[in-house]
Design an enzyme around this catalytic site. Structure first.
Site, PDB file in Angstrom:
ATOM      1  N   GLY A   1       0.841  -1.194   0.000  1.00 51.84           N
ATOM      2  CA  GLY A   1       0.000   0.000   0.000  1.00 51.84           C
ATOM      3  C   GLY A   1       0.874   1.240   0.000  1.00 51.84           C
ATOM      4  O   GLY A   1       0.720   2.127  -0.804  1.00 51.84           O
TER       5      GLY A   1
ATOM      6  N   GLY B   1       1.902  -6.640   3.894  1.00 49.27           N
ATOM      7  CA  GLY B   1       3.173  -7.182   3.447  1.00 49.27           C
ATOM      8  C   GLY B   1       4.254  -6.950   4.482  1.00 49.27           C
ATOM      9  O   GLY B   1       5.421  -7.298   4.291  1.00 49.27           O
TER      10      GLY B   1
ATOM     11  N   ARG C   1      12.235  -2.644  20.899  1.00 54.95           N
ATOM     12  CA  ARG C   1      12.232  -4.103  20.808  1.00 54.95           C
ATOM     13  C   ARG C   1      12.036  -4.580  19.363  1.00 54.95           C
ATOM     14  O   ARG C   1      11.139  -4.090  18.673  1.00 54.95           O
ATOM     15  CB  ARG C   1      11.098  -4.676  21.672  1.00 54.95           C
ATOM     16  CG  ARG C   1      11.032  -6.188  21.693  1.00 54.95           C
ATOM     17  CD  ARG C   1       9.746  -6.682  22.321  1.00 54.95           C
ATOM     18  NE  ARG C   1       9.619  -6.346  23.728  1.00 54.95           N
ATOM     19  CZ  ARG C   1      10.173  -7.042  24.725  1.00 54.95           C
ATOM     20  NH1 ARG C   1      10.872  -8.116  24.472  1.00 54.95           N
ATOM     21  NH2 ARG C   1       9.997  -6.658  25.968  1.00 54.95           N
TER      22      ARG C   1
ATOM     23  N   ASN D   1      10.350  -9.314  15.386  1.00 53.86           N
ATOM     24  CA  ASN D   1      10.686 -10.434  14.505  1.00 53.86           C
ATOM     25  C   ASN D   1      11.884 -10.003  13.660  1.00 53.86           C
ATOM     26  O   ASN D   1      11.784  -9.073  12.857  1.00 53.86           O
ATOM     27  CB  ASN D   1       9.476 -10.783  13.617  1.00 53.86           C
ATOM     28  CG  ASN D   1       9.762 -11.938  12.644  1.00 53.86           C
ATOM     29  OD1 ASN D   1      10.860 -12.061  12.101  1.00 53.86           O
ATOM     30  ND2 ASN D   1       8.768 -12.779  12.425  1.00 53.86           N
TER      31      ASN D   1
ATOM     32  N   LYS E   1      13.345 -11.284  11.209  1.00 54.03           N
ATOM     33  CA  LYS E   1      13.255 -11.483   9.763  1.00 54.03           C
ATOM     34  C   LYS E   1      12.367 -10.425   9.107  1.00 54.03           C
ATOM     35  O   LYS E   1      12.753  -9.800   8.119  1.00 54.03           O
ATOM     36  CB  LYS E   1      12.691 -12.884   9.477  1.00 54.03           C
ATOM     37  CG  LYS E   1      12.854 -13.330   8.043  1.00 54.03           C
ATOM     38  CD  LYS E   1      12.143 -14.658   7.820  1.00 54.03           C
ATOM     39  CE  LYS E   1      13.144 -15.740   7.441  1.00 54.03           C
ATOM     40  NZ  LYS E   1      12.469 -17.021   7.144  1.00 54.03           N
ATOM     41  N   THR E   2      11.178 -10.210   9.685  1.00 57.56           N
ATOM     42  CA  THR E   2      10.285  -9.241   9.043  1.00 57.56           C
ATOM     43  C   THR E   2      10.798  -7.816   9.253  1.00 57.56           C
ATOM     44  O   THR E   2      10.640  -6.960   8.381  1.00 57.56           O
ATOM     45  CB  THR E   2       8.833  -9.374   9.567  1.00 57.56           C
ATOM     46  OG1 THR E   2       8.821  -9.220  10.979  1.00 57.56           O
ATOM     47  CG2 THR E   2       8.240 -10.715   9.204  1.00 57.56           C
TER      48      THR E   2
ATOM     49  N   VAL F   1       9.114   0.428  12.667  1.00 52.63           N
ATOM     50  CA  VAL F   1      10.330   0.286  11.866  1.00 52.63           C
ATOM     51  C   VAL F   1      10.037   0.406  10.378  1.00 52.63           C
ATOM     52  O   VAL F   1      10.909   0.737   9.585  1.00 52.63           O
ATOM     53  CB  VAL F   1      11.046  -1.051  12.158  1.00 52.63           C
ATOM     54  CG1 VAL F   1      10.137  -2.240  11.919  1.00 52.63           C
ATOM     55  CG2 VAL F   1      12.318  -1.188  11.336  1.00 52.63           C
ATOM     56  N   GLY F   2       8.784   0.205   9.993  1.00 51.37           N
ATOM     57  CA  GLY F   2       8.447   0.095   8.576  1.00 51.37           C
ATOM     58  C   GLY F   2       9.089   1.144   7.695  1.00 51.37           C
ATOM     59  O   GLY F   2       9.730   0.838   6.702  1.00 51.37           O
ATOM     60  N   GLU F   3       8.917   2.399   8.073  1.00 43.44           N
ATOM     61  CA  GLU F   3       9.336   3.475   7.177  1.00 43.44           C
ATOM     62  C   GLU F   3      10.749   3.983   7.457  1.00 43.44           C
ATOM     63  O   GLU F   3      11.351   4.647   6.627  1.00 43.44           O
ATOM     64  CB  GLU F   3       8.336   4.621   7.283  1.00 43.44           C
ATOM     65  CG  GLU F   3       6.962   4.213   6.768  1.00 43.44           C
ATOM     66  CD  GLU F   3       5.854   5.151   7.202  1.00 43.44           C
ATOM     67  OE1 GLU F   3       5.872   5.565   8.376  1.00 43.44           O
ATOM     68  OE2 GLU F   3       4.985   5.462   6.374  1.00 43.44           O
TER      69      GLU F   3
HETATM   70 MO1  MOS Z   1       2.170   4.924   5.290  1.00 44.47          MO
HETATM   71  S1  MOS Z   1       2.803   6.181   3.834  1.00 44.47           S
HETATM   72  O1  MOS Z   1       1.429   5.907   6.454  1.00 44.47           O
HETATM   73  O2  MOS Z   1       1.364   3.663   4.624  1.00 44.47           O
END
Ligand code: MOS
Length: 730
Positions: free
Chosen positions: A242, A470, A613, A616, A618-619, A688-690
């Site tokens: 997304g 994802g 923390r 995971n 790996k992810t 951590v995503g972004e």
């Molecule tokens: Mo994010 S750009 O808040 O999916």
């Protein structure tokens, strides 16, 4: 049983480290991995529904004006065509995340080239697409549309930050940098295009859609359709990426719903790749002025970051370019200002790491220029400028890992702290150089609910409408529940993406894992309490592993046929106001630049990241790898190209808009600095995503300069720009 926790205090005592199952934090594979790679995980458009009609969106061919007539009769006789839907609700969708507010675009008005104006419904996709091409639409054109942000009026966004006297600091500083850096627009380009299937049974609307935040999307959809929320069920079990473009409901979902309600038949609408580019949304281009004033040791006394972004008239969103600049470095004289130019390009919205994704690469390139002027190592310059507290708000930080990320990253990369000069190393046609940059991304948490049921058969079920786009939500919630309840991963089932479940926070702004993870944690605590009672021990004494209580009786025996269920409700409290919370990191890159063609290839890259923390390994690593890949795209190839005459997007597919592919991405090393941030969330984790893309492009830009002496000030640094900036041409 329900349990509500509002986090007003630090989660100092967190049970998670005392658990016995030993699966949290480990590199557990995604439970959704096998169904995804074997094609059995259904994405929104893949549900097989009898009698489903196909809708194709028709988009405007003018930039600004009004639809005056849609001539349905021009296509109704074509093969398979069932209907032309020109319901004003299609064009009147509310802006992203603004459920309940008036739509920014009044019905029938056209504000940009490529705006959805109608949908043609037919028996097959091919028939619908053919008819959509032939649909006759009349417009009243307004020819005063401004499409270039540099020619448009701009308005200030918020009050900005003004402290001390930046101009004076720049005048009196021993070393200073005053530079303008630009970035081009970006597209989120998820693999799965926007898609929805809607079924209306006369009373209830069931919608399979590709969305990130069902909890909000259901209200947006209810608003758009003027329908009670209770009459809608949204389902998004699997989402093929997304990156912000599915935060809000967009036209394919509204179109499928409107068509299904009008025709009383299920209707599927899938956007073409071109439509995803043309009408979902874009990341705004930016023009940023950086002013850095430093003393003889490189300590910042002045810090200025001013940015211009753009959006459609009336839209609220403004790319928050200055977000991390507010607190990343010291400097008592500060000026931070954001302004929005009003132009007629498609809506600007959140694209992966809105704000820092483009703000950090500009800031970190300017910091590299300052390091050169001061004559110190760029890593050292950053270390000297880490503030004790938020420099403007004077708030303390939660766990702050920038220094550790910088030093550990430098060490792992083999960073040469010696004096740096461009054009020192050449191999044949290629200049070789290195560069680095800091990473920062604000940490957010939000309210979240989840139900956890420990079943009599010794398995656990986790239910929430939270999505996995994802990112690994299925995996981390499996681990959290398994760890807390003493169950191996194959005994935990996580059921996501259904608004019939308790409402989660959705996937956005990197808040997903910390927020929904905290809700699952809270629910598990409640379940454990009941298990402890049954076992006749205190909750603190209770030890669960591999489905056994205190290594004795099995959970199945203990439960004796009765499930234990609890709904966890987590809410961030006072601490989110009292502290500045951010994830941090550092990037190191080695590149080669062709001295004749200006082509840049990344030889190797390393990112080190601290975000509390690690749930995971790996992810989390995968998220960071993705971030580095986005960084390479931002640095070298990605940029939306608008026709200056009418503002239409010229490169609206993956052949013309260049995301990095395998050959562009070298061996990337990721260091995860596992830590604990008790002030960030109940599970001591941050997002951590972004983070993995916030600044990475500057490491590449700085490496290009170090390699060949070309200081390119416009991202992406395509060969033409690199050639023009090479010392012999500059
Ligand atoms: Mo994010 S750009 O808040 O999916």
């Amino acid at each position: 049983m329900n349990i509500h926790v509002k986090q007003d205090e630090a989660a100092k005592e967190c049970r998670l480290d005392d658990m016995k199952q030993g699966i949290l934090g480990r590199d557990v594979s995604r439970p959704d991995g096998l169904p995804k790679v074997t094609g059995t995980a259904p994405y929104a458009a893949e549900y097989k529904i009898d009698g489903c009609l196909e809708g194709v969106i028709v988009t405007s061919t003018i930039v600004k004006g009004e639809v005056t007539n849609i001539d349905a009769s021009s296509v109704l006789d074509m093969p398979g065509v069932e209907a032309v839907i020109d319901d004003p609700r299609l064009t009147a969708r509310a802006a992203q995340g603004t459920a309940g507010e008036a739509p920014a675009q009044p019905a029938r008005k056209v504000g940009y080239f490529g705006q959805p104006v109608a949908v043609v419904v037919a028996r097959t996709f091919e028939e619908a697409r053919d008819a959509a091409k032939h649909l006759k639409i009349e417009y009243r054109v307004e020819d005063d549309a401004i499409v270039d942000p540099e020619e448009a009026d701009a308005e200030a966004q918020g009050d900005g930050t003004k402290m001390g006297d930046l101009a004076e600091a720049m005048n009196s500083a021993r070393h200073s940098v005053d530079v303008v850096i630009t970035t081009e627009g970006h597209n989120s380009a998820p693999m799965e295009p926007h898609a929805a299937i809607a079924e209306w049974d006369g009373d209830k609307l069931t919608v399979h859609a590709s969305l990130q935040m069902l909890n909000y999307n259901i209200s947006e959809l209810a608003d758009s359709l003027d329908l009670d929320e209770e009459k809608i069920r949204l389902i998004a079990r699997y989402v093929g990426g997304g990156f912000g473009s599915k935060l809000g409901v967009s036209e394919e979902t509204v179109a499928a719903c409107v068509a299904a309600m009008e025709l009383q038949r299920p209707v599927r609408v899938v956007m073409s790749r071109q439509q995803v580019f043309q009408c979902v949304m874009r990341r705004s281009e930016t023009r940023q002025r950086l002013r850095l004033a430093a003393d003889e040791d490189g300590k910042l006394i002045g810090f200025g970051h001013e940015a211009r972004v753009s959006n459609l008239p009336g839209e609220e969103f403004a790319e928050p370019v200055l977000q991390s600049s507010e607190f990343l470095y010291r400097g008592e004289n500060r000026l931070l200002e954001l302004e929005v130019a009003r132009i007629h390009r498609m809506t600007a919205g959140s694209v992966r790491a809105p704000g820092e994704a483009v703000g950090m690469p500009a800031l970190e390139a300017a910091m590299d220029m300052l390091a050169e002027k001061v004559g110190i190592d760029p890593v050292e310059l950053r270390l000297r400028n880490i503030p004790e507290r938020h420099p403007a708000k004077d708030l303390p930080f939660t766990d702050h890992s920038l220094a550790e990320c910088l030093t550990k990253g430098a060490e792992a990369f083999g960073w040469d702290k010696g004096p740096r000069k461009p054009m020192q190393k050449r191999e044949g046609e290629w200049w070789i150089g290195t560069g680095m940059a800091s990473a920062a991304r604000v940490h957010n948490v939000s309210e979240a609910k989840a139900r956890v049921t420990l079943k009599a058969d010794g398995t656990a079920l986790v239910e929430t409408d939270m999505t996995d786009i994802g990112t690994g939500t299925y995996a981390i919630l499996t681990q959290l529940a398994g760890e807390m309840l003493g169950l191996p991963v194959d005994k935990v089932l996580v059921d996501l993406g259904d608004t019939n479940h308790p409402r989660g926070p959705g996937s956005g702004g990197s808040w997903g894992a910390a927020s929904i993870g905290s809700a699952v944690f809270v629910a598990c605590e409640a379940v454990r309490k009941q298990v402890a009672e049954k076992a006749g021990v205190s909750e603190n004494e209770l030890s669960l592993s591999d489905g056994r209580v205190m290594n004795g009786a099995t959970l199945t025996d203990l439960l004796d046929g009765a499930d234990i269920s609890a709904e966890g409700h987590y809410e961030p409290g006072a601490i989110s106001e009292d502290y500045t919370a951010s994830g941090f990191g550092a990037f190191f890159a080695e590149v080669r630049v062709n001295r004749y063609t200006g082509e840049t290839r990344v030889n190797r890259m390393l990112g080190s990241f601290g975000f509390g923390r690690v749930l995971n390994a790996k992810t989390a690593r995968s998220q960071c790898l993705g971030g580095v890949t986005w960084s390479i795209g931002l640095a070298l190839t990605e940029g939306l190209k608008f026709d200056p005459r009418d503002g239409h997007l010229a490169n609206c597919d993956l052949a013309e808009y260049h995301v990095p592919v395998n050959r562009d991405v070298p061996e990337v090393e990721i260091l995860l600095l596992d830590g604990r941030d008790p002030l960030a969330s109940a599970i001591q984790a941050k997002g951590v995503g972004e983070l993995g893309m916030c600044g990475g492009a500057a490491a590449i830009a700085n490496a290009i300069y170090n390699a060949c002496g070309a200081r390119v000030l416009d991202y992406p640094m395509t060969p033409d720009r690199v050639i023009a900036a090479m010392p012999e041409n500059a």
